[in-house]
Design an enzyme around this catalytic site. Structure first.
Site, PDB file in Angstrom:
ATOM      1  N   CYS A   1      34.006  37.193  40.944  1.00  0.00           N
ATOM      2  CA  CYS A   1      35.112  36.403  41.508  1.00  0.00           C
ATOM      3  C   CYS A   1      36.134  36.088  40.424  1.00  0.00           C
ATOM      4  O   CYS A   1      37.342  36.184  40.651  1.00  0.00           O
ATOM      5  CB  CYS A   1      34.584  35.110  42.128  1.00  0.00           C
ATOM      6  SG  CYS A   1      33.406  35.352  43.473  1.00  0.00           S
TER       7      CYS A   1
ATOM      8  N   CYS B   1      30.386  32.751  40.124  1.00  0.00           N
ATOM      9  CA  CYS B   1      30.514  34.176  40.442  1.00  0.00           C
ATOM     10  C   CYS B   1      31.390  34.900  39.421  1.00  0.00           C
ATOM     11  O   CYS B   1      32.612  34.720  39.406  1.00  0.00           O
ATOM     12  CB  CYS B   1      31.093  34.321  41.852  1.00  0.00           C
ATOM     13  SG  CYS B   1      31.495  36.008  42.315  1.00  0.00           S
TER      14      CYS B   1
END
Length: 102
Positions: free
Chosen positions: A32, A29
């Protein structure tokens, strides 16, 4: 300080700390990874709150403690109970979540 889960024990951390904020993330991600240093910065500015990063793919039991259908998801817990969550890649939204918890 930020604690990164090494086992699927988020429930224990929530039960043993008054206020907990969790970043649910995954290694793939990108958002993230962008939010991680910002999350750590908030942790360094917040006393009395436990900050945790949980890999949503590695730790399914920990993931079940919030509604994680998009990453990153940030969830707050107080006195063992779920309080709220946001799914965001914006620092202002994360800061507001943290501010509202304290």
């Amino acid at each position: 300080m930020v604690q990164e889960l090494e086992q699927d024990n988020l429930q224990d951390i929530i039960n043993n700390n008054d206020t907990v904020i969790v970043q649910y993330s995954a290694t793939w991600c990108g958002n993230c990874r962008i939010m991680k240093p910002k999350f750590k910065k908030l942790a360094s500015e917040s006393d009395g709150t436990t900050f945790v990063i949980a890999d949503a793919e590695k730790f399914p039991e920990s993931r079940k403690l919030a509604t994680v259908d998009n990453l990153p998801t940030f969830a707050t817990f107080k006195k063992g109970d779920f309080v709220s969550q946001v799914q965001t890649n914006k620092f202002d939204v994360l800061k507001e979540l943290v501010d509202n918890l304290n």
